[in-house]
Scaffold this motif. Structure first.
Motif, PDB file in Angstrom:
ATOM      1  N   LEU A  45      -5.467   1.394  -6.671  1.00 27.33           N
ATOM      2  CA  LEU A  45      -5.333   0.115  -7.165  1.00 27.33           C
ATOM      3  C   LEU A  45      -5.560  -0.488  -6.269  1.00 27.33           C
ATOM      4  CD1 LEU A  45      -1.592   0.338  -8.999  1.00 27.33           C
ATOM      5  CD2 LEU A  45      -3.673   0.441  -9.799  1.00 27.33           C
ATOM      6  N   SER A  46      -5.711  -1.584  -5.968  1.00 20.51           N
ATOM      7  CA  SER A  46      -5.840  -2.511  -4.661  1.00 20.51           C
ATOM      8  C   SER A  46      -4.515  -2.844  -3.627  1.00 20.51           C
ATOM      9  CB  SER A  46      -6.843  -3.973  -5.257  1.00 20.51           C
ATOM     10  OG  SER A  46      -5.520  -4.757  -5.568  1.00 20.51           O
ATOM     11  N   ARG A  47      -4.878  -2.574  -2.617  1.00 23.50           N
ATOM     12  CA  ARG A  47      -3.511  -3.154  -1.335  1.00 23.50           C
ATOM     13  C   ARG A  47      -2.759  -4.148  -2.159  1.00 23.50           C
ATOM     14  NH1 ARG A  47      -5.535  -1.261   4.512  1.00 23.50           N
ATOM     15  NH2 ARG A  47      -6.904   0.607   4.081  1.00 23.50           N
ATOM     16  N   SER A  48      -3.744  -5.017  -2.432  1.00 27.37           N
ATOM     17  CA  SER A  48      -2.723  -6.735  -2.652  1.00 27.37           C
ATOM     18  C   SER A  48      -1.940  -6.240  -3.853  1.00 27.37           C
ATOM     19  CB  SER A  48      -3.511  -8.188  -3.244  1.00 27.37           C
ATOM     20  OG  SER A  48      -4.600  -7.509  -4.695  1.00 27.37           O
ATOM     21  N   ALA A  49      -2.603  -5.528  -5.020  1.00 30.42           N
ATOM     22  CA  ALA A  49      -1.617  -5.135  -6.165  1.00 30.42           C
ATOM     23  C   ALA A  49      -0.393  -4.022  -5.681  1.00 30.42           C
ATOM     24  CB  ALA A  49      -2.109  -3.987  -7.193  1.00 30.42           C
ATOM     25  N   ILE A  50      -1.024  -2.916  -4.906  1.00 24.25           N
ATOM     26  CA  ILE A  50       0.193  -2.598  -4.381  1.00 24.25           C
ATOM     27  C   ILE A  50       1.429  -3.128  -3.280  1.00 24.25           C
ATOM     28  CG2 ILE A  50       0.589  -0.087  -2.938  1.00 24.25           C
ATOM     29  CD1 ILE A  50      -0.240   0.509  -5.593  1.00 24.25           C
ATOM     30  N   SER A  51       0.976  -4.227  -2.983  1.00 21.59           N
ATOM     31  CA  SER A  51       1.803  -4.422  -2.179  1.00 21.59           C
ATOM     32  C   SER A  51       2.884  -5.847  -2.839  1.00 21.59           C
ATOM     33  CB  SER A  51       1.260  -5.801  -1.031  1.00 21.59           C
ATOM     34  OG  SER A  51       0.003  -4.785  -0.182  1.00 21.59           O
ATOM     35  N   SER A  52       1.894  -6.661  -4.169  1.00 23.10           N
ATOM     36  CA  SER A  52       2.669  -7.229  -4.832  1.00 23.10           C
ATOM     37  C   SER A  52       4.148  -5.989  -5.393  1.00 23.10           C
ATOM     38  CB  SER A  52       1.616  -7.936  -6.066  1.00 23.10           C
ATOM     39  OG  SER A  52       2.815  -8.489  -6.688  1.00 23.10           O
ATOM     40  N   ILE A  53       3.820  -4.725  -5.974  1.00 27.93           N
ATOM     41  CA  ILE A  53       4.199  -4.262  -6.726  1.00 27.93           C
ATOM     42  C   ILE A  53       5.432  -3.470  -5.751  1.00 27.93           C
ATOM     43  CG2 ILE A  53       5.230  -1.886  -7.896  1.00 27.93           C
ATOM     44  CD1 ILE A  53       2.139  -2.019  -9.721  1.00 27.93           C
ATOM     45  N   VAL A  54       5.536  -3.363  -4.348  1.00 28.18           N
ATOM     46  CA  VAL A  54       6.845  -2.664  -3.089  1.00 28.18           C
ATOM     47  C   VAL A  54       7.204  -3.815  -2.203  1.00 28.18           C
ATOM     48  CG1 VAL A  54       6.465  -2.405  -0.896  1.00 28.18           C
ATOM     49  CG2 VAL A  54       4.908  -0.988  -2.258  1.00 28.18           C
ATOM     50  N   THR A  55       6.698  -5.117  -2.738  1.00 26.18           N
ATOM     51  CA  THR A  55       7.554  -6.034  -2.535  1.00 26.18           C
ATOM     52  C   THR A  55       8.524  -6.815  -3.842  1.00 26.18           C
ATOM     53  OG1 THR A  55       5.921  -7.349  -1.069  1.00 26.18           O
ATOM     54  CG2 THR A  55       7.789  -8.359  -1.978  1.00 26.18           C
ATOM     55  N   GLU A  56       8.365  -6.291  -4.878  1.00 27.03           N
ATOM     56  CA  GLU A  56       9.114  -6.657  -5.521  1.00 27.03           C
ATOM     57  C   GLU A  56      10.364  -5.033  -5.638  1.00 27.03           C
ATOM     58  OE1 GLU A  56       8.471  -7.611 -10.637  1.00 27.03           O
ATOM     59  OE2 GLU A  56       8.500  -5.235  -9.714  1.00 27.03           O
ATOM     60  N   LEU A  57      10.061  -4.527  -5.384  1.00 22.17           N
ATOM     61  CA  LEU A  57      10.326  -3.019  -4.913  1.00 22.17           C
ATOM     62  C   LEU A  57      11.744  -2.931  -3.694  1.00 22.17           C
ATOM     63  CD1 LEU A  57       8.085   0.393  -5.934  1.00 22.17           C
ATOM     64  CD2 LEU A  57      10.575  -1.205  -7.620  1.00 22.17           C
ATOM     65  N   ILE A  58      10.979  -3.854  -2.835  1.00 21.04           N
ATOM     66  CA  ILE A  58      11.611  -3.964  -1.685  1.00 21.04           C
ATOM     67  C   ILE A  58      13.642  -4.851  -2.253  1.00 21.04           C
ATOM     68  CG2 ILE A  58      12.013  -5.044   0.485  1.00 21.04           C
ATOM     69  CD1 ILE A  58       9.249  -3.532   1.573  1.00 21.04           C
TER      70      ILE A  58
END
Length: 445
Positions: A45-58
């Motif tokens: 997955l793109s880094r932007s997609a991963i960052s979006s999910i990670v931000t939500e999980l944090i």
């Protein structure tokens, strides 16, 4: 091509796709700490997609940043991500024929507090629920947890369980429990969501996730104790059958002319190799003059303690292993698993029992079903029950259906920590949520 306004079963559901990606990400972090760039590479997955999910999980408190890692060259250091295993707690209950155990667990199923007490299951449901309520309160207090921080309760039952309802069905070793809805009763007693399954099924989940055979997709766990049952893992998923009664290996007739066991079936495995039968057989052998250093009354504890040294104990366990091997050969020829794991209290007899099982089973099994199958003793000991309950709960929470519930608990705990840090008043109790029965898969979340 379909018109633009047509509805197709293949229409992409973006929310479902995001939930799936979130679960894959959590599965990676359940196993080890990773940087965003690692996750992007592993999931494609793109880094932007991963960052979006990670931000939500944090933001909900399920994931946290835990320092940095060098990139090996010039540039920014990668921030490492870690699954916050204290974001939600689990309550694992091992309900045995002669004991109760309750553990408070984190999301890695590590024990935070535990209680084990003797208990005769024949006393019936209500005394059992009363004791479980008291033990649960004790472990939560010791672990400094409130009930609001508990995502699920998982319970192992030593008898057949209708998986859809949580109701016990005609259990041979649980007098007074037939028809009892354990899930509903414990939900009322604890005011928490409860999942219930047969203890042998949970043993299979535990060994496949935490034991020496971790990751094996085709595994049979045989629990040998007061009763004998099996958990069957096929293709990484528990095979429960139509109602949840699959794996009742103790009620297979290995000699149709043999003695009648608790199930009422002549020559069933339990009529030869269950704990009380073995104990009675050992006493009979002693009365017949078989050499032994054991004194009356011979107990299972005596036989286990001297399994490899006392001549009578050795004979008893060799015979029990032979009978177990006969039944296990049937499962080998039916399912061709990669591993058969022997657990339960009687597995403490060790190598003398295991050798007899292997000889008996392998001599009765087709070569194609025996050559690549290992028969081993379990490695989790008395922890198998609560670890299996933990695995069942993870398999329910780490699904699209369970994820919103996990988010809710984690977010509440995150808010409670924030409020505690600001000396704010305590958080109000969470609303009751209902989860459907889990879909177990035996792998990591």
């Amino acid at each position: 091509m379909l018109p633009a306004d047509s509805h197709s079963p293949d229409t992409l559901d973006l929310a479902a796709i995001r939930a799936r990606h979130t679960l894959l990400l959590l599965g990676l972090l359940w196993n080890r700490d990773l940087a965003r760039v690692d996750i992007s590479r592993e999931l494609g997955l793109s880094r932007s997609a991963i960052s979006s999910i990670v931000t939500e999980l944090i933001s909900v408190g399920l994931v946290q940043e835990v320092g940095t890692r060098g990139t090996g060259g010039v540039g920014r250091r990668a921030t490492m991500l870690n699954l916050n295993t204290r974001a939600a707690a689990l309550l694992g209950i091992d309900l045995g024929a002669s004991h109760l155990r309750v553990d408070a667990l984190d999301l890695h199923c590590r024990t935070l507090a535990t209680r084990t007490v003797p208990h005769d299951i024949a006393l019936g449901p209500q005394p059992t629920y009363d004791l479980l309520r008291a033990l649960s309160a004790e472990v939560l207090a010791e672990a400094h947890l409130s009930a609001a921080q508990v995502a699920l309760v998982g319970v192992g039952i030593p008898g057949p369980v209708d998986h859809d309802t949580g109701r016990v069905v005609q259990p041979p070793n649980m007098p007074g429990w037939d028809g009892e809805n354990v899930r509903a009763a414990l939900q009322d007693a604890l005011n928490l969501e409860v999942l219930v399954d047969n203890d042998a099924n949970l043993g299979a989940l535990a060994e496949a996730r935490f034991g020496a055979h971790r990751g094996i997709q085709d595994l049979i766990y045989v629990k040998v104790a007061t009763g004998i049952g099996a958990g069957v893992l096929l293709g990484g998923r528990l095979h429960r059958g139509t109602r949840g009664g699959a794996g009742e290996i103790g009620h297979i007739s290995i000699n149709e002319q043999g003695p009648v066991g608790r199930s009422g079936n002549p020559g069933s495995l339990e009529s030869y190799a269950a704990a009380q039968v073995i104990e009675h057989h050992a006493r009979s052998l002693r009365l017949q003059g078989h050499p032994t250093s054991l004194t009356e009354p011979i107990t299972i504890e005596d036989l286990l303690a001297q399994a490899g040294t006392d001549p009578l104990a050795r004979v008893v366990w060799e015979e029990a292993g032979h009978h177990l091997g006969v039944a296990i050969s049937t499962t080998l020829n039916l399912f061709n698993p990669a591993a058969v794991v022997i657990g339960g209290r009687l597995s403490q007899a060790g190598d003398v029992l295991l050798r007899a099982i292997r000889v008996s089973a392998q001599s009765r099994t087709m070569r194609i079903n025996a050559d690549r199958t290992r028969i081993d003793l379990g490695t989790l000991g008395q922890d198998a029950g609560v670890l299996g309950a933990g695995a069942m709960m993870l398999d329910s929470l780490f699904t699209p259906r369970g994820l919103p519930h996990l988010y809710g608990i984690a977010r509440m705990n995150q808010n409670a920590r924030d409020l505690a840090g600001s000396r704010a008043p305590p958080l109000a109790p969470r609303p009751t949520q209902t989860l459907n029965a889990p879909v177990s898969h035996g792998g990591t979340p």
